[in-house]
Each structure stands twice: as structure tokens, then as C-alpha cells.
Scaffold this motif. Structure first.
Motif, mmCIF file in Angstrom:
data_model
loop_
_atom_site.group_PDB
_atom_site.id
_atom_site.type_symbol
_atom_site.label_atom_id
_atom_site.label_comp_id
_atom_site.label_asym_id
_atom_site.label_seq_id
_atom_site.Cartn_x
_atom_site.Cartn_y
_atom_site.Cartn_z
ATOM 1 N N ASP A 139 0.825 -1.208 0.000
ATOM 2 C CA ASP A 139 0.000 0.000 0.000
ATOM 3 C C ASP A 139 0.863 1.264 0.000
ATOM 4 O O ASP A 139 0.525 2.271 0.638
ATOM 5 N N THR A 140 1.983 1.210 -0.728
ATOM 6 C CA THR A 140 2.826 2.391 -0.953
ATOM 7 C C THR A 140 3.147 2.484 -2.446
ATOM 8 O O THR A 140 3.013 1.497 -3.184
ATOM 9 N N ARG A 141 3.569 3.644 -2.875
ATOM 10 C CA ARG A 141 3.916 3.827 -4.286
ATOM 11 C C ARG A 141 5.111 2.965 -4.695
ATOM 12 O O ARG A 141 5.220 2.554 -5.837
ATOM 13 N N TRP A 142 6.006 2.692 -3.750
ATOM 14 C CA TRP A 142 7.213 1.943 -4.090
ATOM 15 C C TRP A 142 6.914 0.492 -4.431
ATOM 16 O O TRP A 142 7.742 -0.169 -5.059
ATOM 17 N N SER A 143 5.756 -0.010 -4.056
ATOM 18 C CA SER A 143 5.401 -1.394 -4.398
ATOM 19 C C SER A 143 5.213 -1.574 -5.896
ATOM 20 O O SER A 143 5.263 -2.700 -6.402
ATOM 21 N N LEU A 144 4.989 -0.478 -6.629
ATOM 22 C CA LEU A 144 4.828 -0.554 -8.083
ATOM 23 C C LEU A 144 6.119 -0.241 -8.823
ATOM 24 O O LEU A 144 6.155 -0.317 -10.047
ATOM 25 N N ILE A 145 7.170 0.122 -8.096
ATOM 26 C CA ILE A 145 8.428 0.507 -8.736
ATOM 27 C C ILE A 145 9.566 -0.459 -8.405
ATOM 28 O O ILE A 145 10.235 -0.971 -9.304
ATOM 29 N N ILE A 146 9.771 -0.723 -7.113
ATOM 30 C CA ILE A 146 10.934 -1.511 -6.685
ATOM 31 C C ILE A 146 10.897 -2.956 -7.184
ATOM 32 O O ILE A 146 11.913 -3.458 -7.695
ATOM 33 N N PRO A 147 9.771 -3.698 -7.070
ATOM 34 C CA PRO A 147 9.800 -5.114 -7.501
ATOM 35 C C PRO A 147 10.155 -5.308 -8.973
ATOM 36 O O PRO A 147 10.743 -6.324 -9.337
ATOM 37 N N GLY A 148 9.833 -4.357 -9.827
ATOM 38 C CA GLY A 148 10.156 -4.494 -11.251
ATOM 39 C C GLY A 148 11.227 -3.524 -11.686
ATOM 40 O O GLY A 148 11.189 -3.008 -12.816
ATOM 41 N N LEU A 149 12.191 -3.264 -10.808
ATOM 42 C CA LEU A 149 13.191 -2.232 -11.067
ATOM 43 C C LEU A 149 14.031 -2.539 -12.302
ATOM 44 O O LEU A 149 14.376 -1.639 -13.068
ATOM 45 N N ILE A 150 14.373 -3.812 -12.515
ATOM 46 C CA ILE A 150 15.193 -4.199 -13.666
ATOM 47 C C ILE A 150 14.480 -5.302 -14.433
ATOM 48 O O ILE A 150 14.194 -6.361 -13.874
ATOM 49 N N ALA A 151 14.187 -5.036 -15.688
ATOM 50 C CA ALA A 151 13.587 -6.043 -16.567
ATOM 51 C C ALA A 151 14.697 -6.856 -17.222
ATOM 52 O O ALA A 151 15.642 -6.284 -17.782
ATOM 53 N N THR A 152 14.586 -8.171 -17.144
ATOM 54 C CA THR A 152 15.672 -9.039 -17.614
ATOM 55 C C THR A 152 15.995 -8.818 -19.084
ATOM 56 O O THR A 152 17.171 -8.707 -19.467
ATOM 57 N N TRP A 153 14.981 -8.746 -19.918
ATOM 58 C CA TRP A 153 15.219 -8.606 -21.352
ATOM 59 C C TRP A 153 15.893 -7.274 -21.668
ATOM 60 O O TRP A 153 16.824 -7.202 -22.476
ATOM 61 N N ASN A 154 15.434 -6.203 -21.013
ATOM 62 C CA ASN A 154 16.062 -4.900 -21.220
ATOM 63 C C ASN A 154 17.510 -4.909 -20.744
ATOM 64 O O ASN A 154 18.381 -4.272 -21.354
ATOM 65 N N LEU A 155 17.771 -5.626 -19.665
ATOM 66 C CA LEU A 155 19.141 -5.743 -19.161
ATOM 67 C C LEU A 155 20.048 -6.423 -20.180
ATOM 68 O O LEU A 155 21.176 -5.981 -20.428
ATOM 69 N N ILE A 156 19.550 -7.480 -20.791
ATOM 70 C CA ILE A 156 20.344 -8.208 -21.789
ATOM 71 C C ILE A 156 20.620 -7.318 -23.002
ATOM 72 O O ILE A 156 21.735 -7.298 -23.544
ATOM 73 N N ILE A 157 19.616 -6.562 -23.441
ATOM 74 C CA ILE A 157 19.794 -5.665 -24.585
ATOM 75 C C ILE A 157 20.855 -4.608 -24.279
ATOM 76 O O ILE A 157 21.749 -4.335 -25.100
ATOM 77 N N MET A 158 20.784 -4.010 -23.098
ATOM 78 C CA MET A 158 21.745 -2.966 -22.746
ATOM 79 C C MET A 158 23.145 -3.539 -22.577
ATOM 80 O O MET A 158 24.140 -2.915 -22.980
ATOM 81 N N ARG A 159 23.253 -4.714 -21.996
ATOM 82 C CA ARG A 159 24.567 -5.347 -21.833
ATOM 83 C C ARG A 159 25.206 -5.604 -23.195
ATOM 84 O O ARG A 159 26.398 -5.324 -23.393
ATOM 85 N N THR A 160 24.419 -6.115 -24.132
ATOM 86 C CA THR A 160 24.944 -6.386 -25.471
ATOM 87 C C THR A 160 25.379 -5.097 -26.151
ATOM 88 O O THR A 160 26.403 -5.062 -26.845
ATOM 89 N N SER A 161 24.602 -4.033 -25.959
ATOM 90 C CA SER A 161 24.951 -2.744 -26.556
ATOM 91 C C SER A 161 26.250 -2.208 -25.975
ATOM 92 O O SER A 161 27.128 -1.720 -26.706
ATOM 93 N N PHE A 162 26.404 -2.280 -24.667
ATOM 94 C CA PHE A 162 27.621 -1.774 -24.029
ATOM 95 C C PHE A 162 28.853 -2.569 -24.469
ATOM 96 O O PHE A 162 29.949 -2.010 -24.592
ATOM 97 N N GLN A 163 28.663 -3.860 -24.706
ATOM 98 C CA GLN A 163 29.798 -4.682 -25.145
ATOM 99 C C GLN A 163 30.261 -4.307 -26.553
ATOM 100 O O GLN A 163 31.408 -4.577 -26.916
ATOM 101 N N SER A 164 29.358 -3.707 -27.350
ATOM 102 C CA SER A 164 29.722 -3.340 -28.723
ATOM 103 C C SER A 164 30.535 -2.047 -28.786
ATOM 104 O O SER A 164 31.085 -1.713 -29.834
ATOM 105 N N ILE A 165 30.581 -1.301 -27.682
ATOM 106 C CA ILE A 165 31.388 -0.080 -27.653
ATOM 107 C C ILE A 165 32.871 -0.473 -27.603
ATOM 108 O O ILE A 165 33.267 -1.299 -26.774
ATOM 109 N N PRO A 166 33.708 0.092 -28.465
ATOM 110 C CA PRO A 166 35.126 -0.315 -28.512
ATOM 111 C C PRO A 166 35.809 -0.212 -27.152
ATOM 112 O O PRO A 166 35.725 0.824 -26.475
#
Length: 291
Positions: A139-166
Motif C-alpha cells: 500500500d505504498t507507491r514503491w510497491s509498483l516501482i521496486i519489484p520491477g526495477l530491472i527487466a531481464t530482457w532490457n538488461l540483456i539488450i543494454m549489456r549487449t549494446s555496451f559490449q559493442s562499444i570499442p
């Protein structure tokens, strides 16, 4: 210039017809809602079949929706969830992706295996509810933010992008005395603006459309996001708070109000997409998985 053959012309004609049909069946449901929201209640009820234009012209539905205090509360809460939630989502996803993209990171292969595991298996709703409750976020606003703070698929996409930087760019910065924080803020993030724009779109739309977690974790109506307010109006047929504000007593006014509420809740996120669309394709391709 090569002259197109008969087969090419037939193929192009088929594509035009198919894509036009796809456009119509995709766009028409939204146009129907817009036309219905502008229609006179009695004319809308009497109408049957396809609605090509408003049945009459009636703006009272929008006036009543905007007068409803719960719509204002829902907008305020949703803007908080979208703005604060998206900022925290993108920051922590980028930070974690940066760590996982480093060459000298120990056990990163096993960490990635555990992260990917969460895409296919989870504890379920009840353990998640108990975790949120035990952390004092129920019953707080953080219950809608903290549990889904990092989405796995988005994390994988960003990791792959960062690895492509020389790697040489990072190496030269560290030779000049830059720390990991400086590399992250001054090199990695500026070179990933298109990807960050896509992440803002992904997380922003996710927060804007979220209602399931709010239904589970929230009891205080003052914390309800707009989509949960919309659910009460559409699914639970609760238009009494709105129609009681009307000066007339049209028994079909609730139908127009429902459609007007959908438009009011949908238009803002439709406006956001064109602002980020130019970065969309580039950002997704930068973070695409490579074989």
C-alpha cells in the motif's frame, strides 16, 4: 532503370492491399472509441454496425471525465510512477548492464545464467506479495516501482549494446586516470543515447499501462494509477461518481463517459511515441543479440 515485371506489380499490389487492410483493422477500434466518445448518448445506443463518424456531437462526456476527481488523482499517480519509475529503471538497468559488460568481471557468465533463468521461472504471485509485505512496501507507491526495477530482457539488450562499444575508448580513458564511474557517465551513456531512449519508451509504456500490481498491492484509492481507475469505470461499470456530476439525466450517459475515459487515458502515451520513434529502430538494432 529496371522495368518491373507483371509478377512484381502483382506482389506490390498485394502488399498495398494487405497493409491497408492491416492499418484499417488496427486503427479502426481506436477511431470507434473516439467517435463514440463524441456521440450523443441516445444516438450511440440506437446505432448499430460500423461507426464512421460521431453519432451527433456531444462533449459533455469529456467535461464529466475531466471533472471526476479520481481521474485527476489517477493522472497524478501515474505521472509519478512513469517519471520516477522510468528514471530508476533506466539508471539501475544501465548500471547493472555496465557491470556485466566488463571484461574483467568475475563470474559474469554464471550471473547471466541466473539472470536468464528468471525469464522462464519465477516464485509466483504469492511469494512476491509476501516479499513486498515483509519489506513494508504494501500500500505504498514503491510497491509498483521496486519489484520491477530491472527487466531481464532490457538488461540483456543494454549489456549487449555496451559490449559493442570499442574497449579501446575505455582503456584510453583509464590511462588518463578515469574511474569506472567516469567511464560509465562520460563514455558509455553518451554513446548509448538511442538505446536509452528506447529503454525510456519501454519502461514508460510499461508503467503507464500497469494495473495488475496496483490491484494486488494497493488498497488506498489515493494511490491508484490511472489504469486502475479506468478499470473500475469500464469493467466494474462504476460510472456513478462521474454521471452524478451531470446536469441532465440521460440514462445512457455512462456509455459515452466510458469511451471518453479511454481516450483521455490513451492519448498522452500516443503523443510520447513520435517523440522517441526516431531513436527506436537504431536503439533496438544497437542492442540486438549477436550470434
Amino acid at each position: 532503370m529496371i522495368k518491373p515485371s507483371v509478377g512484381d506489380k502483382i506482389f506490390d499490389a498485394f502488399n498495398y492491399v494487405f497493409l491497408t487492410f492491416l492499418l484499417v483493422i488496427t486503427l479502426y477500434p481506436f477511431l470507434y472509441v473516439v467517435f463514440a466518445s463524441l456521440s450523443t448518448p441516445t444516438e450511440l445506443i440506437k446505432h448499430s454496425g460500423i461507426l464512421w463518424k460521431p453519432a451527433g456531437f456531444y462533449l459533455e462526456g469529456y467535461k464529466l471525465v475531466l471533472k471526476n476527481p479520481m481521474i485527476g488523482v489517477g493522472y497524478k499517480n501515474t505521472l509519478f510512477y512513469v517519471v520516477v519509475g522510468t528514471i530508476l529503471n533506466v539508471f539501475f538497468t544501465a548500471l547493472f548492464a555496465y557491470v556485466l559488460s566488463r571484461r574483467d568481471m568475475y563470474w559474469k557468465k554464471y550471473m547471466m545464467m541466473m539472470i536468464v533463468f528468471t525469464m522462464f521461472f519465477s516464485g509466483g504471485i504469492i511469494p512476491e506479495y509476501m516479499l513486498v509485505k515483509n519489506l513494508g512496501m504494501l500500500d505504498t507507491r514503491w510497491s509498483l516501482i521496486i519489484p520491477g526495477l530491472i527487466a531481464t530482457w532490457n538488461l540483456i539488450i543494454m549489456r549487449t549494446s555496451f559490449q559493442s562499444i570499442p574497449y579501446e575508448m575505455e582503456e584510453s580513458a583509464k590511462i588518463d586516470g578515469a574511474s569506472d564511474w567516469v567511464v560509465f557517465w562520460k563514455i558509455i551513456l553518451p554513446l548509448s543515447i538511442p538505446l536509452l531512449a528506447v529503454m525510456v519508451l519501454f519502461y514508460g509504456v510499461q508503467h503507464w499501462n500497469a494495473w495488475a500490481n496496483a490491484l494486488i498491492y494497493l488498497r488506498d484509492k489515493d494511490l491508484f494509477p490511472l489504469q486502475l481507475v479506468l478499470r473500475e469505470i469500464l469493467i466494474q461499470n462504476n460510472t456513478s461518481d462521474i454521471t452524478n456530476l451531470a446536469t441532465d439525466s440521460d440514462p445512457f450517459l455512462g456509455e459515452v463517459v466510458k469511451h471518453a475515459t479511454i481516450v483521455v487515458a490513451t492519448v498522452p502515451i500516443l503523443i510520447l511515441y513520435p517523440l522517441i520513434q526516431k531513436h527506436f529502430t537504431k536503439g533496438v538494432m544497437i542492442g540486438a543479440l549477436k550470434g
